[in-house]
Write an enzyme that holds these catalytic residues in place. Structure first.
Site, PDB file in Angstrom:
ATOM      1  N   GLN A 100      -1.593 -15.206   0.659  1.00 26.98           N
ATOM      2  CA  GLN A 100      -2.742 -14.310   0.721  1.00 26.98           C
ATOM      3  C   GLN A 100      -3.645 -14.574  -0.482  1.00 26.98           C
ATOM      4  O   GLN A 100      -3.219 -14.425  -1.632  1.00 26.98           O
ATOM      5  CB  GLN A 100      -2.343 -12.840   0.746  1.00 26.98           C
ATOM      6  N   TYR A 181     -11.134  -4.730  -2.332  1.00 28.76           N
ATOM      7  CA  TYR A 181     -11.277  -5.887  -3.208  1.00 28.76           C
ATOM      8  C   TYR A 181     -12.566  -6.647  -2.855  1.00 28.76           C
ATOM      9  O   TYR A 181     -13.373  -6.175  -2.062  1.00 28.76           O
ATOM     10  CB  TYR A 181     -10.012  -6.731  -3.168  1.00 28.76           C
ATOM     11  N   ARG A 228      -7.476 -10.182   6.540  1.00 30.49           N
ATOM     12  CA  ARG A 228      -7.027  -8.786   6.553  1.00 30.49           C
ATOM     13  C   ARG A 228      -8.209  -7.855   6.296  1.00 30.49           C
ATOM     14  O   ARG A 228      -8.970  -8.051   5.353  1.00 30.49           O
ATOM     15  CB  ARG A 228      -5.966  -8.574   5.462  1.00 30.49           C
TER      16      ARG A 228
END
Length: 364
Positions: A100, A181, A228
């Site tokens: 990730q 983020y 995601r």
């Protein structure tokens, strides 16, 4: 006949033996010197290799992308060497693992940034949230807005991180576009008030996402790339005036890139599966042409129902994988589960990390 949850699924040329995914989980156990995966991390992932797919913990693409102590990176030779040992151990046990790729953006602190600089963000809006610093939890520092000319450098950092992930032996990569983020900050109008080509309209706010996905799919086949999203999450002080429109457009970008899967946090991250008025996960499910990976608060029964009904193709488990290295076996046999120990989630050593017991084969 086996429940569909326990049957294989193919992503391009990669076949997953089951539809149970280990979610990305921040555990803060990389080396304090250099944020390098260590032998304990190797053991941790190898223990969980029976997952249909492991998605690594968030892995920063650059020193600027760091927001919490002892989270691993994937930009230095030492980090790549550390991750190579992880992927070799997972593959030796027959597993599959994606990295990730993570840039925290404004969710950082000056003490974690190169030369004590301000964190970067789409706009100079401070996140009302905490980061994990050498001195403990602290308020996020005020960020500075990235200059338009700097965005290309960030995209290139993601591309280099993907190249490093490939060199380290990962089977693919997942872009962290969730939980407040950097990518998520650009997507949502609560954190993105830019007036250049990366702000304003939904098309502009999804532009960085599209550019980063193009960079990642230039390194890995598109079916070996996922993304995601957390459309309705308030985690890390996030908001958007129209999340259905914003994330429908984001999913369209993922479709255009030909990604293998989208990973959707359904509801508010780690809090509730409740959705706001007007929210409809089924719309996202229908919009995306690849595999739909569902996450947030699933147990055995709800996971089986979701896959059997077609609401999802894959189910990600987080806390249950922390406490149960052999979660797939336990779920398949409806066996008792170990209880997670929240006090050991972040930082520390083997306790609450690699010492959770596996199920006795006789009990199964």
């Amino acid at each position: 006949m086996s429940d569909k949850l326990f049957t294989p699924l193919t992503l391009g040329t990669l076949t997953l033996p089951n539809r149970i995914v280990m979610a990305p989980l921040t555990r803060n156990r990389a080396t304090p010197d250099g944020d390098v995966p260590n032998p304990l991390i190797v053991e941790y992932y190898a223990q969980r290799a029976t997952a249909g797919l492991i998605i690594s913990e968030g892995t920063q693409i650059s020193p600027e992308g760091k927001g919490y102590i002892q989270t691993p990176g994937i930009y230095s030779p030492r980090q790549v060497a550390g991750w190579t040992k992880v992927t070799e151990a997972v593959h030796a046990k027959g597993g599959r693992i994606f990295a990730q790729l993570w840039h925290v953006g404004r969710v950082s602190h000056t003490s974690l940034q190169p030369d004590g600089q301000a964190p970067v963000a789409p706009s100079a809006i401070t996140a009302r949230t905490k980061t994990f610093t050498p001195a403990g939890f602290a308020d996020a520092s005020p960020p500075r807005a990235l200059e338009t000319s700097e965005v290309e450098r960030v995209v290139d950092d993601f591309r280099k991180a993907a190249e490093n992930a490939k060199a380290a032996g990962f089977d693919g990569v997942e872009l962290h576009g969730a939980n407040g983020y950097l990518i998520d900050q650009f997507l949502r109008d609560g954190s993105n008030t830019r007036t250049d080509r990366y702000g304003g309209s939904i098309e502009n706010r999804t532009r960085l996402l599209a550019e980063v996905l193009a960079a990642l799919t230039s390194v890995f086949p598109a079916t070996r790339v996922g993304v995601r999203f957390s459309p309705f999450s308030t985690f890390s002080d996030m908001s958007d005036s129209d999340p259905m429109a914003t994330f429908s457009a984001a999913i369209a970008r993922a479709n255009d890139a030909g990604l293998g899967y989208v990973h959707i946090i359904e509801g508010d991250t780690g809090v509730s599966r409740a959705l706001p008025p007007g929210a409809d996960l089924g719309v996202f499910r229908k919009l995306f042409k690849g595999a739909y990976l569902a996450n947030n608060g699933y147990d055995r029964a709800s996971a089986i129902r979701a896959v059997e009904s077609g609401a999802a193709d894959l189910i990600a488990f987080g806390k249950l994988f922390i406490a149960n290295p052999d979660l797939v076996q336990r779920l398949e046999h409806n066996a008792p589960l170990n209880e997670p120990q929240p006090a050991t989630f972040y930082g520390g050593g083997a306790e609450g990390y690699t010492d959770y017991p596996a199920l006795d084969a006789k009990a199964a």
